[in-house]
Design a protein around this motif. Structure first.
Motif, PDB file in Angstrom:
ATOM      1  N   SER A 215       0.679  -1.248   0.186  1.00  0.00           N
ATOM      2  CA  SER A 215      -0.092   0.120   0.074  1.00  0.00           C
ATOM      3  C   SER A 215       0.891   1.333  -0.040  1.00  0.00           C
ATOM      4  CB  SER A 215      -0.759  -0.095   1.244  1.00  0.00           C
ATOM      5  OG  SER A 215      -1.868  -0.968   1.096  1.00  0.00           O
ATOM      6  N   ALA A 237      -0.669   2.976 -12.167  1.00  0.00           N
ATOM      7  CA  ALA A 237      -1.497   2.327 -10.945  1.00  0.00           C
ATOM      8  C   ALA A 237      -0.758   2.548  -9.580  1.00  0.00           C
ATOM      9  CB  ALA A 237      -1.146   0.490 -10.929  1.00  0.00           C
ATOM     10  N   ASP A 239      -0.039   5.801  -7.219  1.00  0.00           N
ATOM     11  CA  ASP A 239       0.043   7.362  -6.859  1.00  0.00           C
ATOM     12  C   ASP A 239       1.419   7.910  -6.153  1.00  0.00           C
ATOM     13  OD1 ASP A 239      -2.556   7.579  -7.624  1.00  0.00           O
ATOM     14  OD2 ASP A 239      -3.444   7.388  -5.491  1.00  0.00           O
ATOM     15  N   ARG A 257      -6.231   3.596  -0.390  1.00  0.00           N
ATOM     16  CA  ARG A 257      -6.799   2.909  -1.195  1.00  0.00           C
ATOM     17  C   ARG A 257      -6.147   2.451  -2.252  1.00  0.00           C
ATOM     18  NH1 ARG A 257     -13.016   4.365  -1.221  1.00  0.00           N
ATOM     19  NH2 ARG A 257     -13.072   2.352  -1.782  1.00  0.00           N
ATOM     20  N   ARG A 258      -5.313   3.158  -3.051  1.00  0.00           N
ATOM     21  CA  ARG A 258      -4.482   2.803  -4.168  1.00  0.00           C
ATOM     22  C   ARG A 258      -2.861   2.848  -3.544  1.00  0.00           C
ATOM     23  NH1 ARG A 258      -5.248   4.056  -9.475  1.00  0.00           N
ATOM     24  NH2 ARG A 258      -3.502   5.256  -9.675  1.00  0.00           N
ATOM     25  N   THR A 260       0.570   3.709  -2.912  1.00  0.00           N
ATOM     26  CA  THR A 260       1.010   5.144  -2.973  1.00  0.00           C
ATOM     27  C   THR A 260       2.514   5.045  -2.678  1.00  0.00           C
ATOM     28  OG1 THR A 260      -0.973   6.057  -2.490  1.00  0.00           O
ATOM     29  CG2 THR A 260       0.922   7.250  -2.146  1.00  0.00           C
TER      30      THR A 260
END
Length: 267
Positions: A215, A237, A239, A257-258, A260
């Protein structure tokens, strides 16, 4: 997929009952169980539930040294040479021997736990240590630099705390095998060297980072390499999050959530 996960969970329980796992001070909650490599099925069945508000502070100290402060007040310094993160004195230090910038021969006697990533007598080394609220283990990798090869002479250290799985890739020189990935398991947060020269080249390092699917990705060991040389290889994909502070606080519930890439001040 459901069948695969049930199979994995059954296998996980079997592992917990095995002599090797029984000898561990605390079974890993981050370990991967595979039905068939390389299709790893990750099992998230924490044996010790973290309180919802448990927060870990991670601080970039310099070079490859990150400080990890646990909810119970344990301070860990990674790839510790004494140049960064020495004050206040950490409770635990991990070290790797690729360069003297990643270890010290004269650590302070006030450091309670000193964990080298290599065995001075040759062969691998294995750590399985519970310090208050953090469980620490390692996965060995090889050193291969300037024509010198040393098997199992470097370590990826994994810190399991507050329900989080935090990994530090150390001075990684080569791509990882399926066995390495299975031994590492789930990593919610991973610290990655991005110099692209003295460690593994960036193509290989970005491939490893993508496969770990963490994450939060924390770059380190950058030297003069442009950050974009690493982030550009990671793809859309992931951040990007540039911070003005050299620290962040994170809990299991606050993970992005994405995936990073977080670049702390000083990196």
């Amino acid at each position: 997929m459901l069948v695969a996960r049930l199979f994995a969970f059954t296998s996980f329980i079997f592992l917990l009952a095995s002599p090797t796992w029984a000898q561990m001070q605390r079974p890993s909650t981050c370990m991967a169980v595979a039905q068939a490599l390389p299709d790893i099925v990750y099992v998230s069945a924490p044996l010790v539930e973290a309180a919802a508000g448990d927060t870990v502070r991670i601080t970039y100290a310099g070079h490859s040294t990150y400080l990890i402060d646990t909810p119970a007040g344990i301070r860990i310094a990674t790839d510790f040479s004494g140049a960064y993160g020495a004050s206040p004195t950490p409770d635990v230090v991990t070290m790797n021997k690729a360069h003297t910038t990643h270890f010290t021969r004269s650590p302070s006697p006030e450091i309670a736990h000193i964990l080298p990533g290599w065995n001075e007598e040759g062969g691998g080394i294995s750590h399985s240590l519970l310090v208050d609220d953090v469980y620490i283990r390692n996965v060995t990798t090889d050193i291969s630099r300037y024509g010198v090869f040393e098997e199992d002479a470097n370590s990826i250290f994994i810190f399991e705390v507050a329900g989080l799985c935090i990994g530090h890739l150390g001075h990684l020189h080569h791509r990882l095998t399926d066995t390495h990935y299975a031994e590492i398991g789930r990593l919610d947060i991973v610290m990655v060297p991005v110099d692209g020269g003295m460690t593994l080249a960036l193509d290989g390092m970005s491939e490893i980072t993508r496969r770990l699917s963490s994450s939060i990705i924390l770059p380190m060991h950058r030297h003069r390499t442009p950050m974009s040389a690493f982030t550009g290889r990671m793809g859309e994909a992931f951040d990007l999050d540039f911070r003005e502070s050299n620290s962040l606080e994170v809990s299991l519930s606050s993970l992005p959530r994405r995936p990073t890439i977080v670049i702390l001040a000083g990196v």
